[in-house]
Scaffold this active site. Structure first.
Site, PDB file in Angstrom:
ATOM      1  N   THR A 105       0.841  -1.195   0.000  1.00 40.35           N
ATOM      2  CA  THR A 105       0.000   0.000   0.000  1.00 40.35           C
ATOM      3  C   THR A 105       0.874   1.242   0.000  1.00 40.35           C
ATOM      4  O   THR A 105       2.056   1.203   0.341  1.00 40.35           O
ATOM      5  CB  THR A 105      -0.887   0.071   1.259  1.00 40.35           C
ATOM      6  OG1 THR A 105      -0.052   0.270   2.418  1.00 40.35           O
ATOM      7  CG2 THR A 105      -1.731  -1.172   1.438  1.00 40.35           C
ATOM      8  N   ASP A 106       0.288   2.359  -0.356  1.00 39.83           N
ATOM      9  CA  ASP A 106       0.884   3.646  -0.024  1.00 39.83           C
ATOM     10  C   ASP A 106       0.725   3.811   1.493  1.00 39.83           C
ATOM     11  O   ASP A 106       0.115   2.964   2.165  1.00 39.83           O
ATOM     12  CB  ASP A 106       0.193   4.767  -0.801  1.00 39.83           C
ATOM     13  CG  ASP A 106       1.110   5.969  -1.033  1.00 39.83           C
ATOM     14  OD1 ASP A 106       2.134   6.082  -0.329  1.00 39.83           O
ATOM     15  OD2 ASP A 106       0.811   6.777  -1.927  1.00 39.83           O
ATOM     16  N   GLY A 107       1.288   4.859   2.047  1.00 36.42           N
ATOM     17  CA  GLY A 107       1.264   5.032   3.500  1.00 36.42           C
ATOM     18  C   GLY A 107      -0.143   5.024   4.075  1.00 36.42           C
ATOM     19  O   GLY A 107      -0.988   5.834   3.680  1.00 36.42           O
TER      20      GLY A 107
END
Length: 414
Positions: free
Chosen positions: A340-342
């Site tokens: 995932t992104d953050g």
């Protein structure tokens, strides 16, 4: 006449041998003579990278790295597997406000929560020697904890405006990626990756959250902007695939971002909801092409954005099985690590609890959770989801096998 044929026979055999050698090096660049870069030239009028690279199914026979990963997986507890799926900030791991060295707090945290990776930012670096010591000590603690699995050490070192090391530690400073994209040099893209790998690996980093594979189609996009190689999908594809090779042939894993392409959005996912209304056909004809090109070069990671692709799903892409399982795994045939992104970004935290986001991401097909705001909350939610049948342990094993395979392939694990 017979003698003439006999004289021609050695020449023919030589030609066949040379052709076989060229083909072998093309598909096995690690076996090429030292100094031979795998620069891929994409003609402007050539067909773009195909987005139907495969069905996403695993081969019937495991590679040596996959087999080794399975052996390790068989000896791990569920707790160890779940922590291996987390790629965290050092501050989130230790509870220390600013981590610049690794001591007892890091050691104790790794013993309690043997995570799979740590991402560092500029605030963590105070000189070259201390940075090297920070990563060296942390890696030692990881190998003494849990299942003894070494860590991914990641950093956002894209060049241009996103460069965590160059201003603090004096590593190579690059211009905005848009400037390199304007020149469109495959060799220059490879050289960027090669230089980044040399800069990062000397400190102990093994993952670079780069290159940006987004095709910039909205000039008002402040989140991507000059971080992209540009607005021509063929040029971006050429630059991306060569930077991937420059990084990975020199020992640092690449992470293509931000799937399925953040270039058409306007809002910043760090702050809140960001959307694109591109259809699947529009994505196939533009945004997906650089990702497909990077995937063809075996990019170790693909980072999935938090934007919502409204034509595909009503939830952020990082939580969408339509985006991850169907499109990335199924249509593009990607079998590396999906991250995932953050998860501490506004596009997620505004609508989902930490635990809910973690479970939904894994349900969608994600392998690693980047920057969960609370490791404990994410772990508890995943553990409970396995206990109540929302997630199966077989699903967890699938992700951890991807993680361990990459660690074997890049020499983190013997």
């Amino acid at each position: 006449m017979k003698k003439r044929y006999l004289l021609l026979l050695p020449v023919a055999l030589c030609v066949i041998a040379c052709a076989a050698a060229v083909g072998y090096i093309h598909f096995n660049p690690s076996q090429a003579p030292a100094g031979t870069p795998s620069v891929l030239l994409r003609e402007p009028d050539a067909p773009s990278a195909q987005t139907d690279a495969g069905s996403g199914q695993q081969p019937e026979e495991l590679t040596a790295a996959q087999q080794r990963a399975r052996e390790l997986l068989d000896g791990m507890t569920l707790e160890q597997k779940l922590y291996q799926m987390m790629f965290v900030r050092p501050e989130t791991l230790t509870g220390v406000g600013q981590v610049v060295r690794a001591g007892d707090a890091t050691r104790q945290a790794m013993e309690a929560m043997p995570v799979g990776g740590i991402i560092y930012f500029s605030q963590n670096f105070q000189g070259t020697d201390r940075t090297t010591e920070l990563l060296t000590n942390t890696q030692q603690y990881a190998q003494q904890a849990g299942a003894g699995i070494p860590l991914f050490f990641g950093v956002d070192e894209e060049g241009g405006t996103v460069a965590r090391l160059s201003d603090v530690l004096g590593t190579t400073k690059f211009d905005d990626m848009a400037e390199y994209g304007a020149r469109g040099s495959a060799q220059e893209a490879y050289d960027i990756g090669e230089t980044l790998a040399a800069d990062l690996s000397r400190f102990g980093f093994n993952v670079d959250f780069a290159p940006v594979a987004d095709v910039l189609s909205n000039e008002n996009n402040t989140e991507i902007g000059a971080r992209s190689f540009g607005s021509d999908p063929d040029v971006v594809s050429t630059m991306v695939e060569n930077e991937v090779n420059g990084l990975q042939e020199n020992g640092v894993m690449a992470a293509l971002k931000h799937f399925p392409g953040h270039g058409s959005t306007q809002a910043d996912s760090h702050e809140g909801t960001s959307t694109t209304d591109r259809t699947l056909d529009e994505l196939r004809g533009c945004d997906l092409l650089p990702f497909a090109a990077g995937i063809e070069q075996d990019a170790a990671f693909v980072l999935v954005s938090h934007m919502t692709a409204t034509a595909l799903d009503s939830v952020p892409c990082s939580l969408s099985s339509a985006v991850i399982t169907d499109l990335l795994r199924g249509e593009l045939g990607y079998d590396g690590i999906v991250i995932t992104d953050g998860l501490d970004m506004g596009a997620i935290t505004a609508s989902y609890s930490n635990g809910e986001a973690a479970v939904r991401a894994v349900q969608a097909g994600v392998d690693m959770l980047l920057c969960p705001p609370s490791i404990a909350d994410a772990y508890q939610a995943l553990s409970q989801a396995v206990a109540d049948g929302t997630l199966t342990e077989a699903r967890i094993d699938e992700s951890v096998a991807h993680i361990l395979t990459a660690k074997v392939e890049y020499g983190l694990i013997d």
